[in-house]
Write a protein that holds these residues in place. Structure first.
Motif, PDB file in Angstrom:
ATOM      1  N   PHE A 383      -6.667 -10.945 -27.523  1.00 59.56           N
ATOM      2  CA  PHE A 383      -6.739 -10.596 -26.104  1.00 59.56           C
ATOM      3  C   PHE A 383      -8.024 -11.116 -25.473  1.00 59.56           C
ATOM      4  N   LEU A 384      -9.147 -10.997 -26.206  1.00 59.08           N
ATOM      5  CA  LEU A 384     -10.418 -11.488 -25.679  1.00 59.08           C
ATOM      6  C   LEU A 384     -10.382 -13.007 -25.542  1.00 59.08           C
ATOM      7  N   PHE A 385      -9.829 -13.687 -26.542  1.00 59.47           N
ATOM      8  CA  PHE A 385      -9.748 -15.142 -26.536  1.00 59.47           C
ATOM      9  C   PHE A 385      -8.956 -15.637 -25.328  1.00 59.47           C
ATOM     10  N   TYR A 386      -7.771 -15.072 -25.134  1.00 59.66           N
ATOM     11  CA  TYR A 386      -6.944 -15.503 -23.999  1.00 59.66           C
ATOM     12  C   TYR A 386      -7.553 -15.075 -22.664  1.00 59.66           C
ATOM     13  N   GLY A 387      -8.303 -13.989 -22.677  1.00 61.30           N
ATOM     14  CA  GLY A 387      -8.961 -13.544 -21.458  1.00 61.30           C
ATOM     15  C   GLY A 387     -10.013 -14.535 -20.987  1.00 61.30           C
ATOM     16  N   VAL A 388     -10.914 -14.952 -21.882  1.00 60.16           N
ATOM     17  CA  VAL A 388     -11.957 -15.902 -21.484  1.00 60.16           C
ATOM     18  C   VAL A 388     -11.357 -17.283 -21.211  1.00 60.16           C
ATOM     19  N   ALA A 389     -10.289 -17.632 -21.919  1.00 61.35           N
ATOM     20  CA  ALA A 389      -9.613 -18.906 -21.631  1.00 61.35           C
ATOM     21  C   ALA A 389      -9.052 -18.893 -20.211  1.00 61.35           C
ATOM     22  N   GLY A 390      -8.571 -17.728 -19.777  1.00 64.80           N
ATOM     23  CA  GLY A 390      -7.997 -17.598 -18.443  1.00 64.80           C
ATOM     24  C   GLY A 390      -8.996 -17.793 -17.327  1.00 64.80           C
ATOM     25  N   ALA A 391     -10.287 -17.732 -17.650  1.00 65.94           N
ATOM     26  CA  ALA A 391     -11.306 -17.942 -16.626  1.00 65.94           C
ATOM     27  C   ALA A 391     -11.329 -19.372 -16.124  1.00 65.94           C
TER      28      ALA A 391
END
Length: 505
Positions: A383-391
């Motif tokens: 979830f953290l990985f995809y969250g920062v990627a979404g930035a």
């Protein structure tokens, strides 16, 4: 060149050019500018192009959960199921051969309309395939999916161009970045529509309904596109300058024909396009003819590959993760003009690297111990990985590509981005499963190396594009004596002359 202060090229015939600022336009908020507010409301219909793409990308996953779909197609597996999923991608790649010519030749509006018509037609073919032998059913269904892929890529090759080229320079970054984040909305919508029909045993209607629902978004977009103004840059390129001027006056100048900002903007665009036509062409070879264009192509290829091959193809996105990704990417799209593109790219790259290293370590622990704690940590890191990627990657992949390109190769450059995005998707589908099967969690080290390389490339080679207009960004790549730089000076000369005339009067 200082991008934040918007300083300008000094020419011998324009004194103190660097010491004077160009017109900035109205500082009223959007909701107090009637015509601009109407324009951005119309953009909601243009955003449906990305939503349509996301819907189809997730539809087949939902259909496979339905007994009616499985029964109709005789439980497809293996390569047969794989071709069902891959066919829109093949159609999309085929469309890339001519999509930029539609965008440049027929216009951004007509190109979008053509794409919508093709998507509707392809969706209907998918929804009502022929009964009979397996080959007959498959042929019509695959034909529909192939055609829909063609239409989707034509529409997505024109919609973001139209948004970027007609948006006010102050808001261009935000609205163009929002566009590609709405892919997630289509994905979420597909999941919920399939879930809704899954609850009812209504025969083939169970899977036909969500398939036919694909027609709704391009259908609405097709009706609404005729109310959206055409790109002023495209109109000027076709010698329809007065139409372009009227559009800029209406939406960027609050219907004031004497608005100084519109005078500046129109002159800058017109001079840049004229000088580009005189100094360079618009063919595919022009994309690598100059040093500036070669750098643009390298950045586009890097952006496309990083958006798909940074470890984000190792985990399947479920409903909760999709909603999380959309919310993060949507929020980040409103920061592009405040934080800047480079900052968001670096934040995403470094954040993905750190979270992926922890993800890899937790996966190693789980593989050896199968502890609940390490398994939970893996989920948290995903979830953290995809969250920062979404930035960065969902929205900026398209918006950054478009804004670093000059008009004469803008449509072709966007096509280049889509082509390498598709190739990266193929890599994810074919190479990742093999790597995971052979190396298990150790395969993750490949992507740790990729992410390190990604961060270095972004830091050293990605220029910031926050602040300048589309024409001014070209000076970053082509230099102060380029067509864009000279046009910029000429536009400013006209503004100074107009100011002097008003003072004398």
């Amino acid at each position: 060149m200082d991008l934040q202060k918007k300083t300008f090229v000094k020419h011998d015939h324009v004194e103190n050019l660097n010491e004077t600022q160009p017109p900035q336009g109205s500082d009223l908020p959007i909701w107090k500018q009637k015509e601009l507010r109407k324009l951005y409301l119309m953009f909601l219909f243009l955003f449906l192009g990305s939503t349509t793409l996301g819907y189809d990308a997730s539809l087949l996953n939902g259909l496979q959960t339905m007994n009616s779909w499985q029964a109709f197609f005789d439980q497809p597996t293996g390569s047969r199921l794989g071709i069902f999923g891959a066919m829109p991608g093949f159609g999309g790649l085929f469309a890339l051969l001519f999509a930029p010519y539609i965008a440049d030749g027929l216009g951004r509006k007509r190109g979008t309309a053509i794409g919508c018509i093709i998507v509707v037609f392809g969706s209907l073919l998918q929804s009502f395939p022929r009964t009979g032998s397996e080959s007959k059913r498959d042929a019509m269904y695959l034909c529909g999916r192939f055609i829909m892929g063609i239409g989707s890529n034509i529409s997505n090759g024109t919609c973001p161009l139209l948004i970027t080229e007609i948006a006010h320079p102050r808001h261009r970054g935000k609205v163009t970045t929002v566009y590609n984040t709405l892919w997630y909305v289509g994905s979420i919508l597909a999941a919920w529509v399939c879930f809704g029909t899954l609850q009812h045993q209504i025969g083939n209607i169970q899977w036909v309904l969500p398939t036919a629902f694909q027609c709704l978004m391009p259908g609405v977009q097709l009706l609404a596109i005729w109310f959206v103004p055409e790109s002023p840059r495209w109109l000027i390129s076709k010698d329809r300058c007065e139409e372009a001027r009227e559009i800029l006056i209406k939406y960027h100048g609050n219907n004031d024909p004497n608005d100084e900002f519109v005078r500046w903007e129109f002159s800058e665009i017109a001079n840049t396009l004229r000088l580009e036509n005189e100094s360079s062409g618009s063919g595919w070879l022009d994309m690598v003819r100059t040093k500036g264009n070669r750098k643009r192509c390298a950045l586009i290829i890097a952006t496309a590959n990083f958006s798909q091959c940074s470890g984000n193809g190792l985990s399947y996105i479920n409903g909760g993760l999709t909603i999380w990704c959309w919310l993060v990417s949507l929020g980040a799209s409103f920061l592009v003009d405040r934080a800047g593109r480079r900052v968001l790219f670096l934040f995403a790259g470094v954040g993905m690297l750190i979270s992926f290293i922890i993800w890899t370590a937790c996966s190693a622990v789980y593989a050896k111990t199968e502890s609940t704690a390490s398994g939970t940590a893996v989920i948290a890191m995903i979830f953290l990985f995809y969250g920062v990627a979404g930035a960065a990657w969902p929205g900026l992949t398209v918006s950054y590509t478009i804004e670093i390109l000059p008009y004469n190769i803008r449509a072709k450059g966007l096509t280049l981005c889509f082509f390498f995005t598709a190739l990266s998707g193929v890599f994810n589908q074919w190479v990742n499963p093999l790597g995971l099967e052979s190396l298990h969690w150790r395969f993750y080290f490949v992507y740790i190396a990729v992410l390190v390389l990604e961060c270095l490339i972004i830091f050293y080679f990605f220029p910031e594009t926050k602040g300048p207009t589309l024409e001014e960004i070209a000076v970053i790549f082509d230099g102060e004596q380029s067509a864009a730089g000279i046009a910029q000076a000429k536009a400013f000369e006209k503004v100074i002359a107009h100011r002097d005339t008003k003072q004398d009067a």
